[in-house]
Motif scaffolding. Structure first.
Motif, PDB file in Angstrom:
ATOM      1  N   VAL A 269     -45.855 -14.516 -45.439  1.00 39.73           N
ATOM      2  CA  VAL A 269     -44.794 -14.060 -45.831  1.00 39.73           C
ATOM      3  C   VAL A 269     -44.383 -12.975 -44.262  1.00 39.73           C
ATOM      4  O   VAL A 269     -43.043 -13.394 -44.167  1.00 39.73           O
ATOM      5  N   LEU A 270     -44.924 -12.489 -43.477  1.00 39.90           N
ATOM      6  CA  LEU A 270     -44.998 -12.188 -42.084  1.00 39.90           C
ATOM      7  C   LEU A 270     -44.411 -13.710 -41.101  1.00 39.90           C
ATOM      8  O   LEU A 270     -43.547 -13.201 -40.678  1.00 39.90           O
ATOM      9  N   GLY A 271     -44.996 -14.181 -41.202  1.00 34.71           N
ATOM     10  CA  GLY A 271     -44.928 -14.794 -40.776  1.00 34.71           C
ATOM     11  C   GLY A 271     -43.621 -16.231 -40.737  1.00 34.71           C
ATOM     12  O   GLY A 271     -43.062 -15.874 -40.011  1.00 34.71           O
ATOM     13  N   TYR A 272     -42.842 -16.468 -41.742  1.00 32.07           N
ATOM     14  CA  TYR A 272     -42.150 -16.772 -42.408  1.00 32.07           C
ATOM     15  C   TYR A 272     -40.641 -15.820 -42.326  1.00 32.07           C
ATOM     16  O   TYR A 272     -39.404 -16.698 -41.291  1.00 32.07           O
ATOM     17  N   PHE A 273     -41.236 -14.766 -41.995  1.00 36.01           N
ATOM     18  CA  PHE A 273     -40.173 -14.093 -41.380  1.00 36.01           C
ATOM     19  C   PHE A 273     -39.557 -13.897 -39.562  1.00 36.01           C
ATOM     20  O   PHE A 273     -38.833 -14.068 -39.274  1.00 36.01           O
ATOM     21  N   ALA A 274     -40.640 -13.442 -39.701  1.00 36.53           N
ATOM     22  CA  ALA A 274     -41.186 -14.067 -37.734  1.00 36.53           C
ATOM     23  C   ALA A 274     -39.998 -15.062 -37.342  1.00 36.53           C
ATOM     24  O   ALA A 274     -38.903 -15.312 -36.157  1.00 36.53           O
ATOM     25  N   TYR A 275     -40.351 -15.854 -37.709  1.00 37.78           N
ATOM     26  CA  TYR A 275     -39.871 -17.236 -37.763  1.00 37.78           C
ATOM     27  C   TYR A 275     -38.873 -18.065 -38.088  1.00 37.78           C
ATOM     28  O   TYR A 275     -37.782 -17.883 -37.213  1.00 37.78           O
ATOM     29  N   GLU A 276     -37.988 -17.360 -39.193  1.00 39.04           N
ATOM     30  CA  GLU A 276     -36.201 -17.238 -39.773  1.00 39.04           C
ATOM     31  C   GLU A 276     -36.067 -16.122 -38.756  1.00 39.04           C
ATOM     32  O   GLU A 276     -35.061 -16.474 -37.913  1.00 39.04           O
ATOM     33  N   ALA A 277     -36.013 -15.382 -38.528  1.00 39.69           N
ATOM     34  CA  ALA A 277     -35.824 -14.324 -37.652  1.00 39.69           C
ATOM     35  C   ALA A 277     -35.640 -14.342 -35.668  1.00 39.69           C
ATOM     36  O   ALA A 277     -34.486 -14.481 -35.406  1.00 39.69           O
ATOM     37  N   LEU A 278     -36.836 -14.448 -35.355  1.00 38.62           N
ATOM     38  CA  LEU A 278     -36.578 -14.796 -33.693  1.00 38.62           C
ATOM     39  C   LEU A 278     -36.667 -16.948 -33.644  1.00 38.62           C
ATOM     40  O   LEU A 278     -36.175 -16.781 -32.678  1.00 38.62           O
ATOM     41  N   PHE A 279     -36.904 -17.785 -33.851  1.00 40.58           N
ATOM     42  CA  PHE A 279     -37.293 -18.891 -33.775  1.00 40.58           C
ATOM     43  C   PHE A 279     -36.042 -19.934 -34.694  1.00 40.58           C
ATOM     44  O   PHE A 279     -35.176 -20.468 -33.950  1.00 40.58           O
ATOM     45  N   LEU A 280     -35.559 -19.496 -35.606  1.00 46.12           N
ATOM     46  CA  LEU A 280     -33.981 -20.099 -36.289  1.00 46.12           C
ATOM     47  C   LEU A 280     -33.095 -19.134 -36.483  1.00 46.12           C
ATOM     48  O   LEU A 280     -31.847 -19.514 -36.315  1.00 46.12           O
ATOM     49  N   GLY A 281     -32.912 -18.106 -35.257  1.00 46.01           N
ATOM     50  CA  GLY A 281     -31.634 -17.170 -35.218  1.00 46.01           C
ATOM     51  C   GLY A 281     -31.332 -16.388 -36.633  1.00 46.01           C
ATOM     52  O   GLY A 281     -30.031 -15.605 -36.724  1.00 46.01           O
ATOM     53  N   PHE A 282     -32.461 -16.213 -37.185  1.00 44.32           N
ATOM     54  CA  PHE A 282     -31.563 -15.675 -38.308  1.00 44.32           C
ATOM     55  C   PHE A 282     -30.911 -14.035 -38.120  1.00 44.32           C
ATOM     56  O   PHE A 282     -30.265 -13.305 -39.037  1.00 44.32           O
ATOM     57  N   GLY A 283     -32.165 -13.517 -37.334  1.00 40.10           N
ATOM     58  CA  GLY A 283     -32.186 -12.058 -37.093  1.00 40.10           C
ATOM     59  C   GLY A 283     -32.714 -11.632 -38.454  1.00 40.10           C
ATOM     60  O   GLY A 283     -33.287 -11.628 -39.033  1.00 40.10           O
ATOM     61  N   VAL A 284     -32.045  -9.804 -38.863  1.00 40.60           N
ATOM     62  CA  VAL A 284     -32.326  -9.006 -39.445  1.00 40.60           C
ATOM     63  C   VAL A 284     -32.256 -10.093 -41.072  1.00 40.60           C
ATOM     64  O   VAL A 284     -32.758  -9.403 -41.867  1.00 40.60           O
ATOM     65  N   GLY A 285     -31.340 -11.268 -40.977  1.00 39.51           N
ATOM     66  CA  GLY A 285     -30.759 -11.878 -42.492  1.00 39.51           C
ATOM     67  C   GLY A 285     -31.940 -12.511 -42.970  1.00 39.51           C
ATOM     68  O   GLY A 285     -32.285 -12.821 -43.805  1.00 39.51           O
ATOM     69  N   ALA A 286     -33.143 -12.928 -42.158  1.00 37.49           N
ATOM     70  CA  ALA A 286     -35.053 -13.260 -42.490  1.00 37.49           C
ATOM     71  C   ALA A 286     -34.904 -12.221 -43.697  1.00 37.49           C
ATOM     72  O   ALA A 286     -35.919 -13.098 -44.379  1.00 37.49           O
ATOM     73  N   ALA A 287     -35.080 -11.339 -43.550  1.00 36.11           N
ATOM     74  CA  ALA A 287     -35.451 -10.631 -44.617  1.00 36.11           C
ATOM     75  C   ALA A 287     -35.116 -10.887 -46.112  1.00 36.11           C
ATOM     76  O   ALA A 287     -35.871 -10.675 -47.113  1.00 36.11           O
ATOM     77  N   ALA A 288     -34.209 -11.676 -45.992  1.00 36.33           N
ATOM     78  CA  ALA A 288     -33.731 -12.497 -47.593  1.00 36.33           C
ATOM     79  C   ALA A 288     -34.519 -13.471 -48.223  1.00 36.33           C
ATOM     80  O   ALA A 288     -34.844 -13.072 -49.489  1.00 36.33           O
ATOM     81  N   SER A 289     -35.362 -13.777 -47.036  1.00 38.51           N
ATOM     82  CA  SER A 289     -36.476 -15.013 -47.821  1.00 38.51           C
ATOM     83  C   SER A 289     -37.713 -14.188 -48.387  1.00 38.51           C
ATOM     84  O   SER A 289     -39.128 -14.955 -48.723  1.00 38.51           O
TER      85      SER A 289
END
Length: 171
Positions: A118-138
């Protein structure tokens, strides 16, 4: 190669294929994230518990990464490789450290593995895919996927441990 090494290599290949199949075949779309929920986590955890941290990480990471590539989620493939490998490795390490001390060892290992997911995908989406805090939706979808993977994975692991040959092969 010794017989045991060949058997472990074959088991790792089979578990890699099972991780791929459980992730690719059983897909429940998550419109909020653009991804899907699957039972691949069950097989990632089983890979760690049965093969140990190194081979389990390889089977879990590679099988999951291949699914991302084949299913059209190539941008997630590098993150998935690392996240699922860490998930299997850490779950296996905690299980191995606690298995002689408590019957909850597999469950505790599974919880740790799913927290990493859960934390890994949040961090990957937020930092590497550029979703920022929007990654929290996942996060909610990943928690649901993780819960299903934990429950099924631990149950199947305990069932498999009742088979003497499989228990003997386990890490």
């Amino acid at each position: 190669m010794k017989h045991e090494k060949i058997v472990r290599l074959c088991l790792a290949a089979v578990l890699t294929a099972l991780v791929f199949a459980a992730t690719y075949i059983i897909q429940i779309p998550m419109p909020a994230t653009g991804g899907f929920i699957n039972l691949g986590d069950c097989m990632v955890l089983l890979s760690g518990f049965l093969l140990g941290p190194l081979w389990g990480a390889a089977a879990g990471g590679i099988g999951s990464m291949l699914t991302d590539i084949v299913a059209g989620y190539g941008s997630f493939a590098p993150g998935t490789l690392v996240i699922k490998a860490l998930m299997a490795c850490c779950a296996a390490l905690l299980y191995n450290a606690l298995r002689d001390k408590t019957k909850l060892a597999a469950g505790l290992g599974a919880v740790l593995g799913e927290i990493i997911m859960v934390l890994g995908y949040f961090a990957y989406e937020a930092l590497f895919l550029g979703f920022g805090v929007g990654a929290a939706a996942s996060i909610p979808g990943n928690i649901i996927q993780g819960a299903a993977g934990m429950i099924v994975g631990v149950l199947v692991f305990h069932i498999l441990q009742a088979v003497p040959y499989i228990k003997k092969l386990s890490y």
